[in-house]
Design an enzyme around this catalytic site. Structure first.
Site, PDB file in Angstrom:
ATOM      1  N   LEU A 155      -0.604  -1.189   6.917  1.00 39.31           N
ATOM      2  CA  LEU A 155       0.824  -1.125   6.604  1.00 39.31           C
ATOM      3  C   LEU A 155       1.130  -1.273   5.125  1.00 39.31           C
ATOM      4  O   LEU A 155       2.259  -1.109   4.707  1.00 39.31           O
ATOM      5  CB  LEU A 155       1.609  -2.169   7.395  1.00 39.31           C
ATOM      6  CG  LEU A 155       1.849  -1.798   8.849  1.00 39.31           C
ATOM      7  CD1 LEU A 155       2.725  -2.834   9.523  1.00 39.31           C
ATOM      8  CD2 LEU A 155       2.475  -0.423   8.978  1.00 39.31           C
ATOM      9  N   SER A 156       0.120  -1.554   4.338  1.00 32.37           N
ATOM     10  CA  SER A 156       0.324  -1.708   2.899  1.00 32.37           C
ATOM     11  C   SER A 156      -0.158  -0.479   2.144  1.00 32.37           C
ATOM     12  O   SER A 156      -1.358  -0.207   2.107  1.00 32.37           O
ATOM     13  CB  SER A 156      -0.420  -2.936   2.390  1.00 32.37           C
ATOM     14  OG  SER A 156      -0.420  -2.951   0.981  1.00 32.37           O
ATOM     15  N   PRO A 157       0.765   0.250   1.508  1.00 27.08           N
ATOM     16  CA  PRO A 157       0.319   1.393   0.703  1.00 27.08           C
ATOM     17  C   PRO A 157      -0.508   0.922  -0.490  1.00 27.08           C
ATOM     18  O   PRO A 157      -1.358   1.648  -0.987  1.00 27.08           O
ATOM     19  CB  PRO A 157       1.624   2.060   0.261  1.00 27.08           C
ATOM     20  CG  PRO A 157       2.652   0.982   0.325  1.00 27.08           C
ATOM     21  CD  PRO A 157       2.220   0.067   1.443  1.00 27.08           C
ATOM     22  N   CYS A 208      -2.699  -1.458  -0.379  1.00 31.19           N
ATOM     23  CA  CYS A 208      -4.059  -1.574   0.144  1.00 31.19           C
ATOM     24  C   CYS A 208      -4.742  -0.212   0.131  1.00 31.19           C
ATOM     25  O   CYS A 208      -5.924  -0.109  -0.198  1.00 31.19           O
ATOM     26  CB  CYS A 208      -4.048  -2.121   1.568  1.00 31.19           C
ATOM     27  SG  CYS A 208      -3.628  -3.864   1.714  1.00 31.19           S
TER      28      CYS A 208
END
Length: 180
Positions: free
Chosen positions: A15-17, A19
């Site tokens: 869910l983390s761009p 990341c």
């Protein structure tokens, strides 16, 4: 620090761009910096208490447990679906499509998806999330570099230049041209 492959743990959630950015750069640098990149799927909600990616993250843990060599490909496909194609990766059908694009057969993908509801997979994700918290994670991406029995924790995709400095390697930008 040349020679021996050094271990670098990468804690991430789909869910983390941010990341995703770190994931792609670290995959590119793995051989340039001579690091053993250990991918550690982590449930961001376990740290931040608010996300909808539980099934996708359990799926990645299932892949890690059964076919760890496929973890990079499946992670990339799921990131492409959520951040490039605006697809909902919380839906089982979407997860299966990503797994098949990564190279799993339909049967393999369905097996891995069914395994997501097992206590074994749930425990694996909890353990990885706990490990990230023990390193001091307060969000993702979290990168932990271990050298001389000491851990160095970095938070964020903007810390890769600092990581290069710590490990005594050259930062060549996000898309390095191989110099070795």
């Amino acid at each position: 620090m040349a020679g021996l492959r050094r271990k670098l743990e990468f804690f991430y959630d789909l869910l983390s761009p941010y990341c995703w950015l770190s994931f792609e750069v670290l995959c590119r640098y793995r051989n340039i910096w001579n690091i053993n990149l250990q991918l550690r799927p982590t449930f961001l909600a376990g740290i931040m208490k608010d996300t909808g990616s539980l099934d996708a993250m359990r799926f990645l843990c299932s892949v890690e447990m059964e076919n760890p060599e496929m973890l990079e490909k499946v992670s990339r496909e799921l990131w492409m679906r959520i951040w490039s194609q605006d697809e909902d990766i919380t839906e089982p059908k979407s997860i299966l499509i990503a797994a098949e694009k990564a190279g799993f057969s339909e049967e393999q993908a369905e097996f891995l998806l069914k395994k997501c509801s097992t206590e074994e997979v749930k425990k694996k994700l909890r353990e990885t999330t706990t490990a990230a918290c023990r390193h001091g994670a307060f969000g993702l991406p979290t990168i932990v570099f271990n050298v001389n029995k000491k851990s160095h924790m970095f938070f964020g995709s903007d810390k890769l230049e600092l990581l290069a400095h710590l490990i005594g390697e050259q930062w060549l930008g996000p898309v390095p041209k191989t110099v070795r």
